[in-house]
Each structure stands twice: as C-alpha cells, then as structure tokens.
Write a protein that holds these residues in place. Sequence first.
Motif, PDB file in Angstrom:
ATOM      1  N   ASN A 233       1.306  -0.917  -0.020  1.00  0.00           N
ATOM      2  CA  ASN A 233      -0.276   0.113  -0.171  1.00  0.00           C
ATOM      3  C   ASN A 233       0.883   0.978   0.144  1.00  0.00           C
ATOM      4  OD1 ASN A 233      -2.323  -1.438   0.220  1.00  0.00           O
ATOM      5  ND2 ASN A 233      -1.839  -1.958   1.951  1.00  0.00           N
ATOM      6  N   ILE A 234       0.828   1.861  -1.387  1.00  0.00           N
ATOM      7  CA  ILE A 234       1.493   3.110  -0.940  1.00  0.00           C
ATOM      8  C   ILE A 234       0.789   4.891  -1.729  1.00  0.00           C
ATOM      9  CG2 ILE A 234       1.854   2.671  -3.483  1.00  0.00           C
ATOM     10  CD1 ILE A 234       4.248   3.522  -3.978  1.00  0.00           C
ATOM     11  N   VAL A 235       1.362   5.169  -0.469  1.00  0.00           N
ATOM     12  CA  VAL A 235       1.201   6.625  -0.974  1.00  0.00           C
ATOM     13  C   VAL A 235       2.408   7.735  -1.277  1.00  0.00           C
ATOM     14  CG1 VAL A 235       0.892   9.268   0.126  1.00  0.00           C
ATOM     15  CG2 VAL A 235      -0.839   6.505   0.421  1.00  0.00           C
ATOM     16  N   ILE A 236       1.828   8.032  -2.633  1.00  0.00           N
ATOM     17  CA  ILE A 236       3.324   9.033  -3.966  1.00  0.00           C
ATOM     18  C   ILE A 236       2.430  10.843  -3.417  1.00  0.00           C
ATOM     19  CG2 ILE A 236       4.573  10.310  -5.427  1.00  0.00           C
ATOM     20  CD1 ILE A 236       4.888   7.136  -6.776  1.00  0.00           C
ATOM     21  N   ILE A 237       3.565  11.681  -2.964  1.00  0.00           N
ATOM     22  CA  ILE A 237       2.376  12.935  -2.334  1.00  0.00           C
ATOM     23  C   ILE A 237       3.813  13.386  -3.996  1.00  0.00           C
ATOM     24  CG2 ILE A 237       2.759  14.948  -0.514  1.00  0.00           C
ATOM     25  CD1 ILE A 237       1.978  12.810   1.725  1.00  0.00           C
ATOM     26  N   ASP A 238       3.365  15.136  -5.064  1.00  0.00           N
ATOM     27  CA  ASP A 238       3.755  15.761  -5.436  1.00  0.00           C
ATOM     28  C   ASP A 238       3.750  17.377  -4.521  1.00  0.00           C
ATOM     29  OD1 ASP A 238       4.941  16.832  -7.829  1.00  0.00           O
ATOM     30  OD2 ASP A 238       2.984  17.225  -9.278  1.00  0.00           O
ATOM     31  N   HIS A 239       4.769  17.193  -4.498  1.00  0.00           N
ATOM     32  CA  HIS A 239       5.246  18.320  -3.609  1.00  0.00           C
ATOM     33  C   HIS A 239       5.626  20.163  -4.113  1.00  0.00           C
ATOM     34  CE1 HIS A 239       5.184  15.880  -0.136  1.00  0.00           C
ATOM     35  NE2 HIS A 239       6.541  15.456  -0.758  1.00  0.00           N
ATOM     36  N   GLY A 240       5.264  19.946  -5.828  1.00  0.00           N
ATOM     37  CA  GLY A 240       5.628  20.727  -6.870  1.00  0.00           C
ATOM     38  C   GLY A 240       7.137  21.112  -6.947  1.00  0.00           C
TER      39      GLY A 240
ATOM     40  N   TYR B 233       9.545  17.908  -7.245  1.00  0.00           N
ATOM     41  CA  TYR B 233       9.705  17.110  -6.542  1.00  0.00           C
ATOM     42  C   TYR B 233       8.144  16.095  -5.761  1.00  0.00           C
ATOM     43  CZ  TYR B 233      13.741  19.609  -5.121  1.00  0.00           C
ATOM     44  OH  TYR B 233      14.913  19.959  -5.110  1.00  0.00           O
ATOM     45  N   SER B 234       8.741  14.731  -5.453  1.00  0.00           N
ATOM     46  CA  SER B 234       7.308  13.835  -4.938  1.00  0.00           C
ATOM     47  C   SER B 234       8.335  13.512  -3.253  1.00  0.00           C
ATOM     48  CB  SER B 234       7.287  12.757  -5.975  1.00  0.00           C
ATOM     49  OG  SER B 234       7.887  11.980  -6.630  1.00  0.00           O
ATOM     50  N   THR B 235       7.446  12.906  -2.423  1.00  0.00           N
ATOM     51  CA  THR B 235       7.818  11.252  -1.461  1.00  0.00           C
ATOM     52  C   THR B 235       6.355  10.296  -1.740  1.00  0.00           C
ATOM     53  OG1 THR B 235       6.715  13.162  -0.253  1.00  0.00           O
ATOM     54  CG2 THR B 235       9.112  13.588  -0.088  1.00  0.00           C
ATOM     55  N   VAL B 236       7.450   9.237  -1.070  1.00  0.00           N
ATOM     56  CA  VAL B 236       6.602   8.006  -1.589  1.00  0.00           C
ATOM     57  C   VAL B 236       7.232   7.383   0.419  1.00  0.00           C
ATOM     58  CG1 VAL B 236       7.181   5.436  -2.911  1.00  0.00           C
ATOM     59  CG2 VAL B 236       8.080   7.304  -4.014  1.00  0.00           C
TER      60      VAL B 236
ATOM     61  N   GLU C  56      10.389   7.755  -0.044  1.00  0.00           N
ATOM     62  CA  GLU C  56      11.739   7.997  -0.900  1.00  0.00           C
ATOM     63  C   GLU C  56      11.427   9.146  -1.046  1.00  0.00           C
ATOM     64  OE1 GLU C  56      10.646   5.857  -5.254  1.00  0.00           O
ATOM     65  OE2 GLU C  56      11.307   3.505  -3.707  1.00  0.00           O
ATOM     66  N   VAL C  57      12.897  10.436  -1.774  1.00  0.00           N
ATOM     67  CA  VAL C  57      12.443  11.189  -2.354  1.00  0.00           C
ATOM     68  C   VAL C  57      12.663  11.429  -3.594  1.00  0.00           C
ATOM     69  CG1 VAL C  57      13.095  14.360  -1.656  1.00  0.00           C
ATOM     70  CG2 VAL C  57      12.659  12.885  -0.195  1.00  0.00           C
ATOM     71  N   ARG C  58      11.357  12.514  -4.410  1.00  0.00           N
ATOM     72  CA  ARG C  58      12.024  11.229  -6.690  1.00  0.00           C
ATOM     73  C   ARG C  58      12.563  13.431  -6.954  1.00  0.00           C
ATOM     74  NH1 ARG C  58       7.838   7.014  -8.237  1.00  0.00           N
ATOM     75  NH2 ARG C  58       8.869   5.267  -6.815  1.00  0.00           N
ATOM     76  N   VAL C  59      13.422  13.071  -7.560  1.00  0.00           N
ATOM     77  CA  VAL C  59      13.288  14.743  -7.966  1.00  0.00           C
ATOM     78  C   VAL C  59      12.933  14.734  -9.486  1.00  0.00           C
ATOM     79  CG1 VAL C  59      14.749  16.778  -8.484  1.00  0.00           C
ATOM     80  CG2 VAL C  59      14.859  15.515  -6.220  1.00  0.00           C
ATOM     81  N   ASN C  60      12.079  15.258 -10.245  1.00  0.00           N
ATOM     82  CA  ASN C  60      11.581  15.188 -11.387  1.00  0.00           C
ATOM     83  C   ASN C  60      11.316  13.252 -12.191  1.00  0.00           C
ATOM     84  OD1 ASN C  60      11.068  17.675 -11.945  1.00  0.00           O
ATOM     85  ND2 ASN C  60      14.242  17.907 -11.811  1.00  0.00           N
ATOM     86  N   GLY C  61      11.171  12.689 -10.702  1.00  0.00           N
ATOM     87  CA  GLY C  61      10.828  11.266 -11.322  1.00  0.00           C
ATOM     88  C   GLY C  61      11.874  10.382 -10.856  1.00  0.00           C
TER      89      GLY C  61
END
Length: 391
Positions: free
Chosen positions: A322-329, A332-335, A373-378
Amino acid sequence: MVRNKVLSKFIAILVLCAVAFGCLLSAPSTQVQAASSYDDLVDEKKRLEEEKKKIDQALKEAQGKVDDQKAVQTQISYQIQNIQNQISVLSSQINTLEGQISQKNQEIEEMQARIDENYDLFKKRLRAMYMADDATVLSVLFGSSTFAEFLSAAETTQRVADHDDKLIKEMTAQKQQIEADKAEIEASKQQIEASKAEVMAKNQELNTALSQSQDTLDELKALEKKTQKDRDQIAADLEAADREIEEWLKQNQSTDTPLSPGGWLWPVSGHYRISDGYGWRDLYGKQQFHKGIDIPCGLNTPIRASKGGTVIRANTSSSYGNIVIIDHGGGYSTVYAHNNSLNVVYGQTVNQGDVIAYAGNTGDSYGVHCHFEVRVNGVVTNPLQYVVAAG
Ligand SMILES: [Zn+2]
C-alpha cells in the motif's frame, strides 16, 4: 485543511470554458485528462489484480485436482499390485494341480497296463486249462487218484480263476479310485481357474481405470501448466501496469508549480532508526539498489506527509504494497510504502504532518517499516539530503 485540488481545478476550468465559449462541453483541461488517464491505469491494474486472484485460485484448484488424481493412481496401482500377487498365487496353485493331474494320469495308465497284463495272463491260463485241450483238463481232474484229490484239483482250478478275477477287480477298483481322485483335483483346478479368471477380469478393469486416470492426470497437468502460464502472464502484466503508473507519475509531476514552502518533516515521529539506507545493498546475495530509506516501527504507526502537496498515487503495488506518493511541486515528490492501510485518496491535498497512512508489512517487505523515498523529477535521490532523523 484537506481539499480536493483536482476537482476544484476542474470546476474552475469548466467555469472558464463556460465563460469563454458559452459552452460546458468544450475540450477538458489536460489536468482532467491526465487524471482520468491515471484512473484508467489504476482501474486496469485493479482489474489485473482481480484476474490474478481468480487465476491464483484456479491454479490452486488445478494443483489440488492433480494431487487428488495422483492419489487415485497410487490407490489403483496398489490394487493392481495386490491383484497381480493373487494371480501369481492362483497360477502357482493351478500349476501344482496340473502336476498332480498328470501324476494321476500316469498312475491310471500304469494301472490299466497292469490290468491288461493280468487279464491277458488270466485269459491264457483259462484257455490252457479249459479250452486248449479238454483231455488235458480232464486228465488234471480225473488224474486224481481219489475223489478228494479230484475235488481239490477242481477247487484249485476254481481258486486260480477266482484269484485272477479278484486281482483284476481290485486293480480296476484302484484305477477307479485314482480316476475319482483325478476328477476331484480337476474340479479344484476348475474352481481355481474360475477364481483366476475373475481376478484377471478385475485386473483388466483396474488397468483400464489406471489408463483413464493417466489420461485425466495428463489433462489436469496440461490445465495446470496453462494456468501457470496465464499466471506468469498476468504477473508480467501487473509489473507492466506498475511501470506504466510510475511512468505516468514521472510525466505528470507538476514542475510548473513551485516546491511547497517550509522544510521537510521526518515521516515517522518517534522512530528515528534506519534499518536499511539509500543506495546499493546486498539482498540475499544479490546486489540491489535501494531507492529509499527503511524506518522500522510498530504496526499501524501513523505515517506523516513530509511536506504539503497533492496525493498523486494512493493504491496497492505488488512490490511497494500500500503506497502513497505526494507531489510537492517543483518536480519533488515523496513515496511512503508497505503501509498497512492508507488514510488519503488520489487527488487529495495534504499539509505537512498530515497522517497519510498507517505502517505495515505489505508488498515486498520483511517486517513492519516505512519505506521512504524522495524523487526529483521522478528520479530517486538520497532522502537524507532532505529529511533529518529527529523529532
Ligand atoms: Zn525500503
């Protein structure tokens, strides 16, 4: 406060359309199109997951049937073994009886030969005494000097005849006894042959049943193999669906909106130990790139948004659970992965610190933890460049 950002945007655009073109049916915004595309992807994934469940069940049933049929075969083979033992015992009994019968036949022949021989002698003697020469017989009888001698001679002649007659009768009786014995043995042999025929019929029946069972087993194995293949296919489809969702997220991450203000929050308050860090790691002897950090905690520990933003993924993945990804603008996004349950839905706006999920052990996970996770431009990056393990 949590708002549905996507819906409000959609309404705003519809109002704009209505104002600009005086029509509510003009082209929808790309945001809405993208959202429906994401929903389609998620729906497709859900459909695949449902199908996989069915196939898993079918596979389980097919395997159960194969096992059952194997048990049936073992049972039949055991019965055949049993029957063949019986056949071999009966055959050996028949052999013994046949030996006895041929023994009796020999005895009968011998007895008959003796009877014939004695009968011949008897006939010769009689002929010698009575028929060959009357005078000789008479002289034997009348050659007696006294009447007593005559009687004695006559008696002797009679006794010789009686003795021969008795001997032949005895031998005939013996021969008859042997024939009776032989008949008895033949009757037993017939009985055993009847039993053997019955057992042979049963053997035939069992062999037919075995061959039918083998046909059934072959069919079931083919079905199992096909179902296994279907299952492999659906597993591959599911992985592809996951990749598509990831790709969608990469494409649709809002780089146009600025990064939400403020710092980054540690996602699991009270739990600051990292059991597995970001980067290459050795997992069961296999090198694997760990895309985030693992934060162990108790089951259902609240998981919090590291930063404010929009939920761009809230569903289940075979690997992430069960996963949540938030787009922070700002790209940037976090998983937040392996959760026991989710507290947000797709499209929802969240503030920093909001409880978005509860920790669990779902997906490819060994123990309750939050995979962060922290993703920058995916593209994943080391989360420790952003978050600090402290309250
Ligand atoms: Zn992890």
